[in-house]
Design a protein around this motif. Sequence first.
Motif, PDB file in Angstrom:
ATOM      1  N   GLU A 187       0.825  -1.213   0.000  1.00  0.00           N
ATOM      2  CA  GLU A 187       0.000   0.000   0.000  1.00  0.00           C
ATOM      3  C   GLU A 187       0.862   1.268   0.000  1.00  0.00           C
ATOM      4  OE1 GLU A 187      -3.964  -1.774   2.215  1.00  0.00           O
ATOM      5  OE2 GLU A 187      -2.247  -1.149   3.437  1.00  0.00           O
ATOM      6  N   VAL A 188       1.995   1.236   0.698  1.00  0.00           N
ATOM      7  CA  VAL A 188       2.898   2.384   0.675  1.00  0.00           C
ATOM      8  C   VAL A 188       3.451   2.568  -0.737  1.00  0.00           C
ATOM      9  CG1 VAL A 188       5.058   3.359   1.562  1.00  0.00           C
ATOM     10  CG2 VAL A 188       3.468   2.241   3.131  1.00  0.00           C
ATOM     11  N   MET A 189       3.779   1.477  -1.424  1.00  0.00           N
ATOM     12  CA  MET A 189       4.263   1.581  -2.808  1.00  0.00           C
ATOM     13  C   MET A 189       3.181   2.161  -3.720  1.00  0.00           C
ATOM     14  SD  MET A 189       7.443   0.955  -3.266  1.00  0.00           S
ATOM     15  CE  MET A 189       7.664   0.538  -4.990  1.00  0.00           C
ATOM     16  N   VAL A 190       1.928   1.779  -3.501  1.00  0.00           N
ATOM     17  CA  VAL A 190       0.835   2.368  -4.284  1.00  0.00           C
ATOM     18  C   VAL A 190       0.753   3.866  -3.987  1.00  0.00           C
ATOM     19  CG1 VAL A 190      -1.678   2.435  -4.580  1.00  0.00           C
ATOM     20  CG2 VAL A 190      -0.485   0.239  -4.537  1.00  0.00           C
ATOM     21  N   ALA A 191       0.902   4.243  -2.715  1.00  0.00           N
ATOM     22  CA  ALA A 191       0.878   5.666  -2.359  1.00  0.00           C
ATOM     23  C   ALA A 191       2.028   6.413  -3.029  1.00  0.00           C
ATOM     24  CB  ALA A 191       0.945   5.825  -0.836  1.00  0.00           C
ATOM     25  N   VAL A 192       3.223   5.818  -3.057  1.00  0.00           N
ATOM     26  CA  VAL A 192       4.366   6.436  -3.739  1.00  0.00           C
ATOM     27  C   VAL A 192       4.044   6.625  -5.219  1.00  0.00           C
ATOM     28  CG1 VAL A 192       6.763   6.065  -4.462  1.00  0.00           C
ATOM     29  CG2 VAL A 192       6.107   5.630  -2.086  1.00  0.00           C
ATOM     30  N   ALA A 193       3.453   5.605  -5.831  1.00  0.00           N
ATOM     31  CA  ALA A 193       3.080   5.713  -7.249  1.00  0.00           C
ATOM     32  C   ALA A 193       2.050   6.813  -7.457  1.00  0.00           C
ATOM     33  CB  ALA A 193       2.552   4.367  -7.752  1.00  0.00           C
ATOM     34  N   MET A 194       1.104   6.928  -6.542  1.00  0.00           N
ATOM     35  CA  MET A 194       0.090   7.975  -6.654  1.00  0.00           C
ATOM     36  C   MET A 194       0.731   9.360  -6.526  1.00  0.00           C
ATOM     37  SD  MET A 194      -2.903   6.112  -4.461  1.00  0.00           S
ATOM     38  CE  MET A 194      -4.093   7.430  -4.521  1.00  0.00           C
ATOM     39  N   VAL A 195       1.636   9.518  -5.584  1.00  0.00           N
ATOM     40  CA  VAL A 195       2.324  10.798  -5.413  1.00  0.00           C
ATOM     41  C   VAL A 195       3.158  11.099  -6.648  1.00  0.00           C
ATOM     42  CG1 VAL A 195       4.080  12.028  -4.068  1.00  0.00           C
ATOM     43  CG2 VAL A 195       2.275  10.730  -2.908  1.00  0.00           C
TER      44      VAL A 195
ATOM     45  N   TRP B 265       0.845  13.809  -0.544  1.00  0.00           N
ATOM     46  CA  TRP B 265       1.054  13.030   0.687  1.00  0.00           C
ATOM     47  C   TRP B 265       0.037  13.425   1.751  1.00  0.00           C
ATOM     48  CZ3 TRP B 265       3.219   8.657   0.478  1.00  0.00           C
ATOM     49  CH2 TRP B 265       4.373   8.420  -0.275  1.00  0.00           C
ATOM     50  N   ARG B 266      -0.180  14.745   1.878  1.00  0.00           N
ATOM     51  CA  ARG B 266      -1.133  15.226   2.878  1.00  0.00           C
ATOM     52  C   ARG B 266      -2.533  14.689   2.589  1.00  0.00           C
ATOM     53  NH1 ARG B 266       1.022  19.887   3.055  1.00  0.00           N
ATOM     54  NH2 ARG B 266      -0.238  20.876   1.454  1.00  0.00           N
ATOM     55  N   LEU B 267      -2.930  14.699   1.311  1.00  0.00           N
ATOM     56  CA  LEU B 267      -4.251  14.179   0.943  1.00  0.00           C
ATOM     57  C   LEU B 267      -4.378  12.686   1.249  1.00  0.00           C
ATOM     58  CD1 LEU B 267      -4.865  16.060  -2.425  1.00  0.00           C
ATOM     59  CD2 LEU B 267      -6.098  16.384  -0.261  1.00  0.00           C
ATOM     60  N   LEU B 268      -3.268  11.966   1.173  1.00  0.00           N
ATOM     61  CA  LEU B 268      -3.276  10.539   1.491  1.00  0.00           C
ATOM     62  C   LEU B 268      -3.175  10.291   2.999  1.00  0.00           C
ATOM     63  CD1 LEU B 268      -0.938   9.240  -1.358  1.00  0.00           C
ATOM     64  CD2 LEU B 268      -3.412   8.887  -1.155  1.00  0.00           C
ATOM     65  N   GLY B 269      -2.993  11.362   3.762  1.00  0.00           N
ATOM     66  CA  GLY B 269      -2.906  11.220   5.215  1.00  0.00           C
ATOM     67  C   GLY B 269      -1.597  10.619   5.683  1.00  0.00           C
ATOM     68  N   ILE B 270      -0.532  10.832   4.896  1.00  0.00           N
ATOM     69  CA  ILE B 270       0.777  10.269   5.240  1.00  0.00           C
ATOM     70  C   ILE B 270       1.747  11.413   5.499  1.00  0.00           C
ATOM     71  CG2 ILE B 270       2.715   8.857   4.435  1.00  0.00           C
ATOM     72  CD1 ILE B 270       0.647   7.307   2.721  1.00  0.00           C
ATOM     73  N   GLU B 271       2.368  11.387   6.670  1.00  0.00           N
ATOM     74  CA  GLU B 271       3.345  12.413   7.019  1.00  0.00           C
ATOM     75  C   GLU B 271       4.692  12.058   6.393  1.00  0.00           C
ATOM     76  OE1 GLU B 271       5.413  14.090  11.052  1.00  0.00           O
ATOM     77  OE2 GLU B 271       3.331  13.418  11.172  1.00  0.00           O
ATOM     78  N   VAL B 272       5.348  13.082   5.855  1.00  0.00           N
ATOM     79  CA  VAL B 272       6.635  12.888   5.190  1.00  0.00           C
ATOM     80  C   VAL B 272       7.662  13.801   5.850  1.00  0.00           C
ATOM     81  CG1 VAL B 272       7.854  13.088   2.978  1.00  0.00           C
ATOM     82  CG2 VAL B 272       5.480  12.366   3.018  1.00  0.00           C
ATOM     83  N   GLY B 273       8.854  13.267   6.052  1.00  0.00           N
ATOM     84  CA  GLY B 273       9.941  14.067   6.610  1.00  0.00           C
ATOM     85  C   GLY B 273      10.457  15.057   5.590  1.00  0.00           C
ATOM     86  N   PRO B 274      11.491  15.813   5.947  1.00  0.00           N
ATOM     87  CA  PRO B 274      12.047  16.810   5.032  1.00  0.00           C
ATOM     88  C   PRO B 274      12.489  16.183   3.713  1.00  0.00           C
ATOM     89  CG  PRO B 274      13.068  16.960   7.209  1.00  0.00           C
ATOM     90  CD  PRO B 274      12.207  15.730   7.212  1.00  0.00           C
ATOM     91  N   LEU B 275      12.227  16.884   2.615  1.00  0.00           N
ATOM     92  CA  LEU B 275      12.668  16.410   1.298  1.00  0.00           C
ATOM     93  C   LEU B 275      14.164  16.651   1.200  1.00  0.00           C
ATOM     94  CD1 LEU B 275       9.838  17.673  -1.078  1.00  0.00           C
ATOM     95  CD2 LEU B 275       9.865  15.735   0.492  1.00  0.00           C
ATOM     96  N   ARG B 276      14.924  15.574   1.014  1.00  0.00           N
ATOM     97  CA  ARG B 276      16.373  15.695   0.957  1.00  0.00           C
ATOM     98  C   ARG B 276      16.976  14.488   0.272  1.00  0.00           C
ATOM     99  NH1 ARG B 276      19.063  12.743   5.106  1.00  0.00           N
ATOM    100  NH2 ARG B 276      17.608  11.543   6.349  1.00  0.00           N
ATOM    101  N   SER B 277      18.171  14.705  -0.235  1.00  0.00           N
ATOM    102  CA  SER B 277      18.920  13.564  -0.754  1.00  0.00           C
ATOM    103  C   SER B 277      19.609  12.913   0.453  1.00  0.00           C
ATOM    104  CB  SER B 277      19.951  14.006  -1.786  1.00  0.00           C
ATOM    105  OG  SER B 277      20.953  14.778  -1.182  1.00  0.00           O
TER     106      SER B 277
END
Length: 192
Positions: free
Chosen positions: A145-153, A173-185
């Motif tokens: 399900e997380v992989m599906v969410a990644v694909a959706m994002v 991510w917010r619409l999916l109700g999933i919290e994401v940390g800082p965007l970084r490499s």
Amino acid sequence: MTKLTEPHGRPANQGRRVAARNRAALIAAAREVFAEQGLNAPLSAVARRAGVGQGSLYRHFADRVALASAVLDENVRQIEAAAAAPGASLNSVLGVVTWHLTRSTAFVDLLRVRGDTAEARALSARVRGVLGRCLPDGHRLSADEVMVAVAMVSGAVAGPTLPDRERLALVAWRLLGIEVGPLRSYEVDAAG
């Protein structure tokens, strides 16, 4: 006196000692150029962005597919390293995944369709495995399900500029109700 440049301003070949640096520069440049111009961007643009000649590009990568594969492998290696870091969480790893989604056209395609080659499927499976290991016990989502969410994002990452793509990814991510940390490499050492 040492000759520093060849005719026409090209840097002189400095031998094997810069091979790893050139390869890393080519991968970083390919990620940028492919994000800006798509996977069919001229390879000469990648070499120029990396600050090397086209001969150096072809010494490291036989063709466009090999270069794109190296970018994808580096993306996945960074995600794996982020997940192995002390204090790693699903949120922090998703921040690294999302950073790559906003910068790498090929990575978006890989995660959206799970790839059409054995190599692409293997890379996708590595990402799925990492995300599965990051899921806390009792999490409401499974690794699939997380992989599906990644694909959706990844489908939402369509803005013309990097800030637009980042904003849209975070909204998704917010619409999916999933919290994401800082965007970084997440830098991976050359040996690792």
